[in-house]
Design a protein around this motif. Sequence first.
Motif, PDB file in Angstrom:
ATOM      1  N   ASP A   1      29.146  26.287   6.212  1.00 27.53           N
ATOM      2  CA  ASP A   1      29.350  27.584   5.581  1.00 27.53           C
ATOM      3  C   ASP A   1      29.851  27.407   4.142  1.00 27.53           C
ATOM      4  O   ASP A   1      30.914  26.801   3.922  1.00 27.53           O
ATOM      5  CB  ASP A   1      30.373  28.391   6.379  1.00 27.53           C
ATOM      6  N   PRO A   2      29.124  27.895   3.133  1.00 22.30           N
ATOM      7  CA  PRO A   2      29.519  27.706   1.727  1.00 22.30           C
ATOM      8  C   PRO A   2      30.900  28.269   1.408  1.00 22.30           C
ATOM      9  O   PRO A   2      31.653  27.678   0.628  1.00 22.30           O
ATOM     10  CB  PRO A   2      28.423  28.447   0.948  1.00 22.30           C
ATOM     11  N   ARG A   3      31.225  29.402   1.991  1.00 20.91           N
ATOM     12  CA  ARG A   3      32.522  30.040   1.718  1.00 20.91           C
ATOM     13  C   ARG A   3      33.668  29.145   2.188  1.00 20.91           C
ATOM     14  O   ARG A   3      34.630  28.932   1.460  1.00 20.91           O
ATOM     15  CB  ARG A   3      32.549  31.409   2.425  1.00 20.91           C
ATOM     16  N   ARG A   4      33.552  28.617   3.384  1.00 26.19           N
ATOM     17  CA  ARG A   4      34.593  27.736   3.912  1.00 26.19           C
ATOM     18  C   ARG A   4      34.661  26.437   3.127  1.00 26.19           C
ATOM     19  O   ARG A   4      35.742  25.931   2.824  1.00 26.19           O
ATOM     20  CB  ARG A   4      34.326  27.429   5.385  1.00 26.19           C
ATOM     21  N   ARG A   5      33.488  25.875   2.780  1.00 28.45           N
ATOM     22  CA  ARG A   5      33.464  24.608   2.041  1.00 28.45           C
ATOM     23  C   ARG A   5      34.131  24.763   0.684  1.00 28.45           C
ATOM     24  O   ARG A   5      34.924  23.918   0.266  1.00 28.45           O
ATOM     25  CB  ARG A   5      32.019  24.128   1.860  1.00 28.45           C
ATOM     26  N   LEU A   6      33.837  25.868   0.009  1.00 25.39           N
ATOM     27  CA  LEU A   6      34.426  26.102  -1.304  1.00 25.39           C
ATOM     28  C   LEU A   6      35.932  26.327  -1.203  1.00 25.39           C
ATOM     29  O   LEU A   6      36.698  25.854  -2.042  1.00 25.39           O
ATOM     30  CB  LEU A   6      33.751  27.304  -1.970  1.00 25.39           C
ATOM     31  N   ALA A   7      36.359  27.028  -0.165  1.00 26.44           N
ATOM     32  CA  ALA A   7      37.794  27.249   0.029  1.00 26.44           C
ATOM     33  C   ALA A   7      38.522  25.918   0.227  1.00 26.44           C
ATOM     34  O   ALA A   7      39.593  25.679  -0.350  1.00 26.44           O
ATOM     35  CB  ALA A   7      38.023  28.162   1.242  1.00 26.44           C
ATOM     36  N   GLU A   8      37.940  25.026   1.030  1.00 25.60           N
ATOM     37  CA  GLU A   8      38.532  23.708   1.253  1.00 25.60           C
ATOM     38  C   GLU A   8      38.630  22.933  -0.059  1.00 25.60           C
ATOM     39  O   GLU A   8      39.648  22.294  -0.349  1.00 25.60           O
ATOM     40  CB  GLU A   8      37.681  22.920   2.252  1.00 25.60           C
ATOM     41  N   TYR A   9      37.584  23.005  -0.859  1.00 20.49           N
ATOM     42  CA  TYR A   9      37.576  22.263  -2.119  1.00 20.49           C
ATOM     43  C   TYR A   9      38.637  22.800  -3.079  1.00 20.49           C
ATOM     44  O   TYR A   9      39.371  22.015  -3.705  1.00 20.49           O
ATOM     45  CB  TYR A   9      36.200  22.352  -2.766  1.00 20.49           C
ATOM     46  N   LEU A  10      38.739  24.109  -3.202  1.00 20.97           N
ATOM     47  CA  LEU A  10      39.724  24.695  -4.116  1.00 20.97           C
ATOM     48  C   LEU A  10      41.145  24.363  -3.677  1.00 20.97           C
ATOM     49  O   LEU A  10      42.017  24.112  -4.514  1.00 20.97           O
ATOM     50  CB  LEU A  10      39.526  26.208  -4.198  1.00 20.97           C
ATOM     51  N   LEU A  11      41.385  24.344  -2.381  1.00 20.18           N
ATOM     52  CA  LEU A  11      42.712  23.976  -1.879  1.00 20.18           C
ATOM     53  C   LEU A  11      43.031  22.530  -2.234  1.00 20.18           C
ATOM     54  O   LEU A  11      44.156  22.214  -2.646  1.00 20.18           O
ATOM     55  CB  LEU A  11      42.769  24.171  -0.363  1.00 20.18           C
ATOM     56  N   ALA A  12      42.035  21.646  -2.073  1.00 19.66           N
ATOM     57  CA  ALA A  12      42.246  20.234  -2.387  1.00 19.66           C
ATOM     58  C   ALA A  12      42.492  20.033  -3.877  1.00 19.66           C
ATOM     59  O   ALA A  12      43.399  19.309  -4.283  1.00 19.66           O
ATOM     60  CB  ALA A  12      41.046  19.411  -1.926  1.00 19.66           C
ATOM     61  N   ARG A  13      41.680  20.691  -4.724  1.00 22.27           N
ATOM     62  CA  ARG A  13      41.852  20.549  -6.158  1.00 22.27           C
ATOM     63  C   ARG A  13      43.180  21.140  -6.621  1.00 22.27           C
ATOM     64  O   ARG A  13      43.858  20.593  -7.493  1.00 22.27           O
ATOM     65  CB  ARG A  13      40.710  21.248  -6.916  1.00 22.27           C
ATOM     66  N   ASP A  14      43.564  22.261  -6.022  1.00 22.75           N
ATOM     67  CA  ASP A  14      44.829  22.905  -6.392  1.00 22.75           C
ATOM     68  C   ASP A  14      46.007  21.986  -6.086  1.00 22.75           C
ATOM     69  O   ASP A  14      46.987  21.960  -6.827  1.00 22.75           O
ATOM     70  CB  ASP A  14      44.972  24.229  -5.626  1.00 22.75           C
ATOM     71  N   GLY A  15      45.893  21.222  -5.003  1.00 26.13           N
ATOM     72  CA  GLY A  15      46.970  20.304  -4.639  1.00 26.13           C
ATOM     73  C   GLY A  15      47.053  19.087  -5.543  1.00 26.13           C
ATOM     74  O   GLY A  15      48.097  18.434  -5.617  1.00 26.13           O
ATOM     75  N   ARG A  16      45.967  18.777  -6.265  1.00 28.32           N
ATOM     76  CA  ARG A  16      45.931  17.565  -7.079  1.00 28.32           C
ATOM     77  C   ARG A  16      46.027  17.823  -8.577  1.00 28.32           C
ATOM     78  O   ARG A  16      46.320  16.914  -9.340  1.00 28.32           O
ATOM     79  CB  ARG A  16      44.627  16.794  -6.810  1.00 28.32           C
ATOM     80  N   CYS A  17      45.757  19.056  -9.004  1.00 28.55           N
ATOM     81  CA  CYS A  17      45.649  19.299 -10.440  1.00 28.55           C
ATOM     82  C   CYS A  17      47.018  19.291 -11.124  1.00 28.55           C
ATOM     83  O   CYS A  17      48.048  19.521 -10.503  1.00 28.55           O
ATOM     84  CB  CYS A  17      44.937  20.631 -10.709  1.00 28.55           C
ATOM     85  N   VAL A  18      46.972  18.992 -12.429  1.00 30.84           N
ATOM     86  CA  VAL A  18      48.176  19.030 -13.248  1.00 30.84           C
ATOM     87  C   VAL A  18      48.369  20.466 -13.716  1.00 30.84           C
ATOM     88  O   VAL A  18      47.470  21.051 -14.317  1.00 30.84           O
ATOM     89  CB  VAL A  18      48.038  18.092 -14.464  1.00 30.84           C
TER      90      VAL A  18
END
Length: 244
Positions: free
Chosen positions: A170-187
Amino acid sequence: MAEISRREDARVCAPSGHDCAFSRAGSSCMDNIRLFADLPASAKRELLSCSRHSTHPAGSIIVHEGDPIESIVVVRSGRIKTFRTSLDGKEYVLDVLHDGQALWHGMFLADHTYRYSVACLTRVELCRIHRADFEALLANHPDVALGLIRMVCTELDDAEEKIMMLGIRDPRRRLAEYLLARDGRCVGPEIHLKLEDIANSVGLRPETVSRNIAQFVREGLVERPGRGRLLVVDRAGLEAVAAE
């Protein structure tokens, strides 16, 4: 061979912190890099004395796939992306790295060559530490090798999570997972990525990414402060989407 590799042959050791922005701020880049954070102060000074710094404009390619891995490449400031290009010319973004992160995987393999290319997403300042200097450090500080092993294990976990994310249909779920991961790593609080880079990272069409992000904005899960900028404002809500 890429410019970054050619310049390694001319490295010259210089006084510790000779042109380091972090040093001028009262610390050193070694203190801001996960790979070196737990090193003794003497070991950090030893590495810093033989490091070389360079600046690269946005859009420049600093590593080409197939170049030899001759040094640890540390991002002092800015953002870079690692990517591969298919035979039909499609780009696949493997990762986005920012301040304090480093490229070093594969350096100790017999065939130590890059399996990807590296491009600058912004103006980037790099710090390079030659492989021979780091190998000498490992010989003098065996405890550093244990920290390296722990980091490899952590990054393997990260890689497994990305594989699981890419397996979500599901694109919506995949994108949500990615944004959560990036949010946890970004400066900082914002994710600084173009829609095209996000799309190439998650294996979706840019239109699909744009449509779903617009929906997340309407639902109050994320905000778009500007072009190429995203702000997660409701992590719990985004986590609920990822768990749907």
